[in-house]
Design an enzyme around this catalytic site. Structure first.
Site, PDB file in Angstrom:
ATOM      1  N   LYS A   1     -10.170  -3.233   9.146  1.00 36.52           N
ATOM      2  CA  LYS A   1     -10.571  -1.895   8.690  1.00 36.52           C
ATOM      3  C   LYS A   1     -11.964  -2.061   8.093  1.00 36.52           C
ATOM      4  O   LYS A   1     -12.134  -2.771   7.106  1.00 36.52           O
ATOM      5  CB  LYS A   1      -9.585  -1.397   7.641  1.00 36.52           C
TER       6      LYS A   1
ATOM      7  N   GLU B   1       4.637   7.741   4.535  1.00 38.80           N
ATOM      8  CA  GLU B   1       3.713   8.093   3.461  1.00 38.80           C
ATOM      9  C   GLU B   1       3.697   9.601   3.201  1.00 38.80           C
ATOM     10  O   GLU B   1       3.625  10.032   2.055  1.00 38.80           O
ATOM     11  CB  GLU B   1       2.310   7.595   3.834  1.00 38.80           C
TER      12      GLU B   1
ATOM     13  N   GLU C   1     -13.002   4.219   3.799  1.00 40.23           N
ATOM     14  CA  GLU C   1     -12.383   4.294   2.474  1.00 40.23           C
ATOM     15  C   GLU C   1     -12.815   3.131   1.584  1.00 40.23           C
ATOM     16  O   GLU C   1     -12.002   2.493   0.913  1.00 40.23           O
ATOM     17  CB  GLU C   1     -10.854   4.340   2.604  1.00 40.23           C
TER      18      GLU C   1
ATOM     19  N   LYS D   1      -5.173   5.964  15.292  1.00 39.79           N
ATOM     20  CA  LYS D   1      -3.970   6.624  14.759  1.00 39.79           C
ATOM     21  C   LYS D   1      -3.517   7.725  15.714  1.00 39.79           C
ATOM     22  O   LYS D   1      -4.327   8.269  16.465  1.00 39.79           O
ATOM     23  CB  LYS D   1      -4.247   7.208  13.371  1.00 39.79           C
TER      24      LYS D   1
ATOM     25  N   ARG E   1     -10.069  -0.978  13.727  1.00 35.47           N
ATOM     26  CA  ARG E   1      -9.500   0.360  13.507  1.00 35.47           C
ATOM     27  C   ARG E   1     -10.548   1.472  13.635  1.00 35.47           C
ATOM     28  O   ARG E   1     -11.677   1.330  13.177  1.00 35.47           O
ATOM     29  CB  ARG E   1      -8.842   0.435  12.134  1.00 35.47           C
TER      30      ARG E   1
ATOM     31  N   TRP F   1     -10.274  14.432   0.388  1.00 40.43           N
ATOM     32  CA  TRP F   1      -9.024  13.924  -0.184  1.00 40.43           C
ATOM     33  C   TRP F   1      -8.288  15.026  -0.944  1.00 40.43           C
ATOM     34  O   TRP F   1      -7.415  14.753  -1.763  1.00 40.43           O
ATOM     35  CB  TRP F   1      -9.291  12.723  -1.116  1.00 40.43           C
TER      36      TRP F   1
ATOM     37  N   ASP G   1      -4.428  11.819   9.570  1.00 38.51           N
ATOM     38  CA  ASP G   1      -3.809  10.666   8.927  1.00 38.51           C
ATOM     39  C   ASP G   1      -2.284  10.754   8.878  1.00 38.51           C
ATOM     40  O   ASP G   1      -1.735  11.017   7.805  1.00 38.51           O
ATOM     41  CB  ASP G   1      -4.366  10.534   7.499  1.00 38.51           C
TER      42      ASP G   1
ATOM     43  N   ASN H   1      -6.506  -2.940   3.886  1.00 40.78           N
ATOM     44  CA  ASN H   1      -7.415  -3.012   2.737  1.00 40.78           C
ATOM     45  C   ASN H   1      -7.331  -4.467   2.290  1.00 40.78           C
ATOM     46  O   ASN H   1      -6.511  -4.839   1.458  1.00 40.78           O
ATOM     47  CB  ASN H   1      -6.983  -2.051   1.630  1.00 40.78           C
TER      48      ASN H   1
ATOM     49  N   HIS I   1      -1.904  17.823   5.192  1.00 37.56           N
ATOM     50  CA  HIS I   1      -2.556  17.237   4.028  1.00 37.56           C
ATOM     51  C   HIS I   1      -2.402  18.108   2.778  1.00 37.56           C
ATOM     52  O   HIS I   1      -3.363  18.356   2.051  1.00 37.56           O
ATOM     53  CB  HIS I   1      -4.049  17.006   4.335  1.00 37.56           C
TER      54      HIS I   1
ATOM     55  N   GLU J   1       0.835  -1.202   0.000  1.00 38.11           N
ATOM     56  CA  GLU J   1       0.000   0.000   0.000  1.00 38.11           C
ATOM     57  C   GLU J   1       0.877   1.263   0.000  1.00 38.11           C
ATOM     58  O   GLU J   1       0.663   2.158  -0.799  1.00 38.11           O
ATOM     59  CB  GLU J   1      -0.902  -0.034   1.238  1.00 38.11           C
ATOM     60  N   ARG J   2       1.857   1.325   0.869  1.00 35.32           N
ATOM     61  CA  ARG J   2       2.605   2.580   1.013  1.00 35.32           C
ATOM     62  C   ARG J   2       4.089   2.378   1.317  1.00 35.32           C
ATOM     63  O   ARG J   2       4.708   3.254   1.899  1.00 35.32           O
ATOM     64  CB  ARG J   2       1.993   3.417   2.143  1.00 35.32           C
TER      65      ARG J   2
HETATM   66  O1  GCW Z   1      -4.867   7.646   4.174  1.00 38.05           O
HETATM   67  C1  GCW Z   1      -4.686   6.417   4.092  1.00 38.05           C
HETATM   68  C2  GCW Z   1      -3.639   5.909   3.160  1.00 38.05           C
HETATM   69  C3  GCW Z   1      -4.190   4.598   2.659  1.00 38.05           C
HETATM   70  C4  GCW Z   1      -4.399   3.679   3.880  1.00 38.05           C
HETATM   71  C5  GCW Z   1      -5.307   4.397   4.887  1.00 38.05           C
HETATM   72  C6  GCW Z   1      -5.542   3.603   6.142  1.00 38.05           C
HETATM   73  C7  GCW Z   1      -4.449   1.316   4.094  1.00 38.05           C
HETATM   74  O2  GCW Z   1      -3.402   6.784   2.107  1.00 38.05           O
HETATM   75  O3  GCW Z   1      -3.294   4.048   1.743  1.00 38.05           O
HETATM   76  O4  GCW Z   1      -4.958   2.466   3.496  1.00 38.05           O
HETATM   77  O5  GCW Z   1      -4.735   5.605   5.229  1.00 38.05           O
HETATM   78  O6  GCW Z   1      -4.869   3.866   7.122  1.00 38.05           O
HETATM   79  O7  GCW Z   1      -6.409   2.752   6.155  1.00 38.05           O
END
Ligand code: GCW
Length: 717
Positions: free
Chosen positions: A301, A407, A305, A374, A338, A556, A379, A224, A535, A181-182
């Protein structure tokens, strides 16, 4: 009764020397200590290792001690010096056990004791704990202490340590296709297609590195999630990984896709209150435990998203989490659910949504559910205020989620040592249970009777030979583990330890590299998102500046967050705006609601202010922005000559790699500054700030920069 046996260790450490300069060995290099080191200059100090007891974990400890001591002490590690006895206390020879047993009573299962028993003739060393895993942690701590000098040959008092957090967990955002993912340091290290037949030796080295810093849990897959990981084929593969990690005390977890009963189970619903769905999860979880008897549980999750979740059926997050928790409970498994939920269909400030959603559910979750929060409410930005959920759910275990992969802080290209970021959130005072109720105390469970504590970190590990892409960013994996073990450790100590183990004890290296590490995260904040801006990164891959990003989902975009206009800049989150501030304690509300008293680092997070707003130092806000952006650039610029001065002290391969990365970071720091300042300048008529160097190009130039194929971009998979 425990069976006790004696293992004489006869392993070699040849493999780890072949690739000595490419960074593969991380902080487990074990390069020879200087000849003046007390453990090297006196051959009587350290003899051979004797392990008492028998298990895979004790074998791992024996192997590590042998590798480490042979490397660090060379020929001084022999059979004439004081023996080192390692083993769980119950297996130790009586004369040793009698001398240490009483000291262990307050240690938890993972704790350890290191001592030298001067009153016995051989003056033996002892590394022990209640359990085998404590012995392994003690072995790593002993090797670390030899290198950073925190242990002496005369030690009079034993060294005791134990983790303050129960679940110290890496989250791999890794897909079954091995894209990530990142992560920007290669592919996922999990070779799903090769498994279960071929089990890469890299898994063991991964486990060693994690055990050395106390990480005891890992989630192999992306949040995801892909339901396929729960199919029988993949459970066999997962089991092979779990087998490789188990000796090192690491429990394996998976991510669960909420709609799995439909996708791989053939059901027509995933409603958590449906008996058929419940039966499916019960059967699936029983099946998992047949493959992996010590399976840790699920990270989920949901309804975030685009991920499926209980709200798709009108049910709550508690209904969803409890469904899985009930099925896992008989096996001792846990659910990590989460709190990263928000939607653009809700027009409420994104900052407020997770709190609004979860706080009313306090007390509604089963005891084996941890809510993973988090560090901040948006984010993983370069700087955020701590998440207001910390302290707001006293009847629910809240785990802290940190992001080790960068990220939003320059990926695997920019140096940003994250211990100061982690420390900042852990030490943040929420005031929710009076002064001193810090995030760390809340996670530890100091104000509640919850049964679990957890710190998780989104991993920066990939298949790059050096694991993390940038050689110096190995320090972030290290810092994460050390802080998850002891959230009170100062960043400075973590940096010192890491440099000793990664680059040795050369004073010149320490004096040069340590300040660089310690100021690097702040430098990134300053050249990218100073004064509480957040952001404002490029769309999709999130690498580099993008203050102009607009269109599509508002939450976003960048313009949603900086709110720049001809009037001013910043997100009003006070009572005159979204009032996200009301989610914090009264003490903080008072302090943060006034632009004069809020810490300047959070100013534009909570306030929208005119461009000529007077700052305490007499500059206008606009000039101050210029000063901050420039200061970030200047800090990065100062690193290159410093790093170059280390050339004679550091092996050529790692030195060169870091040198080119620092050059690129400087170039890109200038770009971030210029892109943001030219963009913000376009809103008003104030002259370019004297505090900042002029931009090299006009705004159109920066807007036209398009980076193709940035690694770790899920929209390109
Ligand atoms: O903002 C986001 C990231 C996504 C990530 C998400 C999350 C796993 O850009 O790539 O997806 O946070 O934490 O779920």
């Amino acid at each position: 009764m425990l069976r006790s046996s004696l293992l004489f260790v006869l392993l070699t450490n040849g493999f780890f020397q072949i690739f000595a300069e490419d960074g593969y060995d991380l902080w487990l290099r074990y390069d020879a200590l200087p000849e003046t080191h007390a453990f090297v200059s006196d051959a009587h100090v350290m003899g051979s290792v004797q392990v008492h007891g028998s298990s895979d974990t004790l074998e791992a400890a024996a192997s590590e001690l042998h590798t480490g001591l042979s490397g660090l002490l060379g020929t001084t590690y022999n059979h004439v010096g004081s023996p080192l006895h390692a083993g769980p206390v119950a297996s130790l020879p009586a004369e040793i056990r009698d001398r240490v047993e009483s000291r262990l009573t307050d240690l938890n299962d993972e704790g350890f004791l290191i001592a030298r028993l001067h009153d016995l003739e051989a003056k033996p060393w002892v590394i022990t704990g209640q359990r085998d895993i404590g012995v392994l942690y003690g072995a790593f701590a002993f090797l670390r202490s030899l290198q950073d000098g925190s242990i002496s040959t005369h030690m009079a008092e034993p060294m005791l340590d134990q983790p303050r957090i129960q679940h110290r967990m890496l989250n791999h955002w890794d897909n079954l296709t091995r894209t990530t993912e990142r992560v920007q340091s290669g592919q996922s290290i999990w070779e799903w297609f090769q498994l279960p037949d071929y089990v890469s030796p890299r898994y063991r080295d991964y486990a060693r590195a994690n055990a050395s810093i106390g990480v005891n849990a890992t989630v192999l897959t992306n949040v995801n999630a892909n339901a396929v990981v729960l199919t029988p084929d993949f459970l066999v593969k997962t089991s092979a990984i779990a087998d490789a990690l188990r000796p090192y005390g690491i429990q394996t977890y998976l991510t669960a896709r909420f709609s799995a009963p439909m996708e791989i189970g053939g059901l027509d619903t995933a409603d958590p209150l449906d008996p058929g769905v419940q039966a499916w999860w019960n059967a699936k979880i029983n099946e998992i435990y047949q493959h992996i008897p010590d399976f840790g549980g699920f990270l989920v999750k949901a309804n975030s998203e685009g991920q499926p979740g209980p709200q798709d059926y009108g049910r709550s997050h508690a209904d969803g989490a409890n469904l899985l928790a009930d099925a896992l409970a008989p096996h001792g498994g846990i659910v990590i659910w989460r709190a990263f939920v928000y939607t653009h269909e809700n027009t409420v400030d994104r900052h407020k949504q997770a709190y609004d959603e979860f706080v009313p559910l306090d007390g509604a979750f089963r005891k084996n559910v941890i809510i993973q929060v988090k560090n901040g409410a948006i984010d993983f930005m370069p700087r955020e205020p701590f998440h207001p959920m910390f302290g707001a759910m006293p009847h629910t275990p809240l785990g802290l989620e940190l992001q080790i992969t960068q990220e939003y802080l320059g990926g695997a290209i920019h140096l940003a040592f994250l211990a100061p970021l982690f420390e900042e959130v852990l030490d943040a005072d929420t005031y929710t249970s009076g002064e001193g109720s810090t995030v760390a105390r809340i996670i530890e469970g100091a104000y509640s009777d919850v049964e679990h504590s957890m710190i998780a970190g989104v991993s920066n590990i990939g298949t790059d030979r050096n694991w993390t892409g940038h050689p110096l960013l190995q320090s972030n994996w290290y810092a994460f583990g050390r802080l998850a073990w002891d959230p009170g450790l100062p960043s400075e100590q973590i940096a010192t330890e890491w440099i000793h183990q990664t680059f040795g004890s050369d004073e010149v290296i320490h004096q040069t590299l340590k300040p660089m590490l310690l100021e690097s995260r702040e430098a990134v904040v300053e050249y990218s998102m100073p004064l509480g801006l957040h952001h404002i990164m490029a769309r999709g891959h999130h690498y580099g500046p993008g203050p102009w990003v607009e269109g599509g989902r508002p939450d976003w975009t960048s313009v949603y967050y900086h709110q720049a206009s001809s009037h001013g800049i910043g997100f009003d989150r006070t009572a005159s705006g979204s009032n996200a501030l009301e989610q914090y304690s009264k003490t903080l509300q008072e302090q943060w609601s006034d632009p004069q008293t809020i810490p300047v680092e959070l100013l534009l997070w909570f306030h929208h202010l005119p461009w000529d707003h007077p700052m305490p130092n007499g500059l206008t806000l606009w000039q101050e922005m210029g000063r901050y952006y420039q200061r970030g650039v200047d800090t990065v610029r100062s690193w290159l000559p410093q790093w170059q001065s280390l050339k004679p002290h550091i092996d050529a391969q790692r030195h060169h790699h870091v040198e080119v990365l620092l050059k690129r970071q400087e170039r890109e720091a200038v770009e971030y500054k210029d892109a943001c300042l030219t963009y913000f300048h376009s809103f008003h008529d104030h002259p370019w700030p004297k505090t900042a160097e002029p931009a090299e190009h006009g705004l159109d130039y920066y807007r036209s920069i398009h980076r193709h194929h940035v690694p770790g971009n899920p929209s390109e998979h």
